[in-house]
Scaffold this active site. Structure first.
Site, short mmCIF file in Angstrom:
data_model
loop_
_atom_site.label_atom_id
_atom_site.label_comp_id
_atom_site.label_asym_id
_atom_site.label_seq_id
_atom_site.Cartn_x
_atom_site.Cartn_y
_atom_site.Cartn_z
N ARG A 52 -41.53 16.57 -50.89
CA ARG A 52 -41.29 17.91 -51.44
C ARG A 52 -40.89 18.90 -50.34
NH1 ARG A 52 -45.30 20.90 -52.84
NH2 ARG A 52 -46.66 19.27 -53.65
N TYR A 104 -22.45 35.46 -61.29
CA TYR A 104 -22.80 34.29 -62.08
C TYR A 104 -23.88 34.69 -63.08
CZ TYR A 104 -24.95 30.00 -63.51
OH TYR A 104 -25.50 29.01 -64.28
N ASP A 177 -23.36 34.82 -52.17
CA ASP A 177 -23.07 33.61 -52.94
C ASP A 177 -21.60 33.29 -52.69
OD1 ASP A 177 -22.34 31.72 -54.81
OD2 ASP A 177 -23.56 32.55 -56.43
N LYS A 202 -20.75 22.55 -57.18
CA LYS A 202 -19.33 22.86 -57.37
C LYS A 202 -18.49 22.22 -56.27
CE LYS A 202 -21.32 25.56 -60.41
NZ LYS A 202 -21.72 25.03 -61.71
C1 LIG Z 1 -21.17 31.32 -58.37
C2 LIG Z 1 -22.33 30.49 -58.85
N1 LIG Z 1 -23.53 30.67 -58.28
C3 LIG Z 1 -24.60 29.95 -58.68
C4 LIG Z 1 -24.51 29.02 -59.71
C5 LIG Z 1 -25.71 28.24 -60.11
O1 LIG Z 1 -25.62 26.92 -59.62
P1 LIG Z 1 -26.25 25.64 -60.32
O2 LIG Z 1 -25.59 25.46 -61.65
O3 LIG Z 1 -25.98 24.55 -59.33
O4 LIG Z 1 -27.73 25.90 -60.49
C6 LIG Z 1 -23.29 28.80 -60.32
C7 LIG Z 1 -23.17 27.83 -61.42
O5 LIG Z 1 -22.27 27.86 -62.23
C8 LIG Z 1 -22.17 29.56 -59.89
O6 LIG Z 1 -20.95 29.40 -60.46
#
Ligand SMILES: Cc1ncc(COP(=O)(O)O)c(C=O)c1O
Length: 383
Positions: A52, A104, A177, A202
């Site tokens: 973990r 997001y 992000d 992604k």
């Molecule tokens: C820009 C962005 N940040 C964070 C996330 C969250 O990631 P995850 O789906 O891997 O939890 C996403 C998911 O679509 C995203 O597009």
């Protein structure tokens, strides 16, 4: 292998040149052990105790990304959401955070519905406007500013260097992000950010076959130590097989992202003046709001994500998505296959996303095939 000697794509393709000394394998093994042997004198000199908090299968993927981002340390998480929420959970009740209105949606939902009940004061603002950021910062109380650039799904661009300057002057950290930009196009830490986060689900992985997240820090500090503890204690850790797959996916990051970005620009330019499209949102278009900033802040292109607004109404947009053959109707982004999504449907009530908007994640297929498929889909509902 170091960035002084080799270009980032070389470092990434060879996963920093790692070779297993014992077996001479050039591909790392998958370590599945959940626990590690203690020394007879009760010490843990290996530094590994329990899966973990630690797993040798993380090491190489974390090292490659850390090199690409120019960070002090990188941690893998079970998903992008596990990574992002750990950054916020490492704060203290009463802390004020600034987050963008356009971001997001899953993280926006968590911030407004859960982080607030943990005592964080979450303020949503237009992060693309420096004067708004400056006015919203509360020196001493604002502890974190969160930027997403380009931001989902309008692909608006935020000035990382300027936002970092403002955040730091108020005593706050800046986290970015950078999922859509990827390390191919942007290095947020070099622009002054303190933390950079990716949904590695992604582009970093690139094959739509796992969920993973990452956070990289520019320096060690109290907040970072708490992020580490959150990962270990909540258990937002990535599995062994996923870590191994992620490293395999990352080796082709530069090839995939460059191909997707080139095609996205071509597709955006093609549909910019299209009679059945009212607007194309893509930072690579000279007509887009953030284009000049994107040219300064991003290198080698503008990413593989764009959105189109279908001339007509919501039903027309949904019909276009229904009529594509090559573009797959699915959420997510950054895979080798192109995806199309009616974004307002998934975000639900309260979304700032126009109902006629389709989000496009451009893969690595032939760009003209993708254009022809979208052209066909656009004409069917209007014929
Ligand atoms: C820009 C962005 N940040 C964070 C996330 C969250 O990631 P995850 O789906 O891997 O939890 C996403 C998911 O679509 C995203 O597009």
């Amino acid at each position: 292998m170091t960035p002084d000697e080799f270009a980032p794509e070389t470092l990434t393709a060879q996963a920093l040149g790692w070779v297993d000394e014992q077996t001479r394998a050039i591909t790392p093994p998958i370590h599945v052990s959940s626990t590690y042997l203690r020394d007879p004198d009760n010490e843990y000199r290996s530094g590994r105790v329990y899966q973990r908090d630690n797993n040798p299968t993380f090491d190489q993927a974390e090292a490659v990304l850390n090199t690409l981002e120019g960070g002090h340390e990188t941690l893998l998480f079970a998903s992008g959401m596990a990574a992002a929420t750990s950054v916020f959970q490492a704060l203290q009740p009463g802390d004020h955070v600034l987050v963008p209105r356009v971001m997001y949606w899953g993280l926006r939902n968590w911030l407004t519905n859960f982080a607030t009940s943990w005592g964080l004061e979450v303020e949503l603002i237009d992060m693309t406007d420096a004067a708004t950021v400056q006015a919203a910062l509360r020196p001493g109380t604002t502890k974190l500013v969160w930027v997403e650039t380009p931001a989902n799904p309008l692909w608006s661009v935020t000035d990382i260097a300027e936002t970092a300057r403002l955040a730091h002057a108020a005593g706050a950290l800046l986290a970015v992000d950078s999922t859509a930009a990827t390390p191919v196009h942007t290095q947020p830490l070099a622009l002054g950010a303190d933390l950079v986060m990716h949904s590695a689900t992604k582009y970093l992985n690139g094959h739509s076959d796992l969920t993973a997240g990452t956070v990289t820090t520019r320096s060690d500090n109290e907040h970072w130590q708490r992020v580490r503890l959150v990962r270990a204690q909540i258990g937002g850790t990535l599995g062994s097989f996923e870590s191994w797959l992620l490293l395999r996916g990352m080796r082709t990051l530069f090839l995939r992202v460059r191909a997707a970005s080139a095609s996205a620009l071509h597709i955006a330019q093609h549909f910019e003046q299209h009679p059945l499209v009212s607007e194309v949102l893509y930072p690579g278009l000279a007509s887009s709001q953030g284009h000049d900033l994107a040219r300064q802040q991003m290198r080698e292109g503008f990413g593989g994500m764009l959105s189109i607004r279908v001339a007509g109404d919501e039903a027309a947009a949904v019909a276009v998505a229904a009529n594509t053959r090559l573009w797959k109707r699915a959420t997510s982004l950054g895979g080798v296959e192109s995806l199309i999504e009616h974004r307002a449907s998934i975000e639900g009530p309260g979304t700032p996303v126009p109902t006629d908007l389709l989000r496009l994640s451009v893969g690595i297929e032939n760009a003209d095939d993708l254009i022809r498929d979208l052209e066909r889909a656009l004409t069917i509902p209007n014929s």
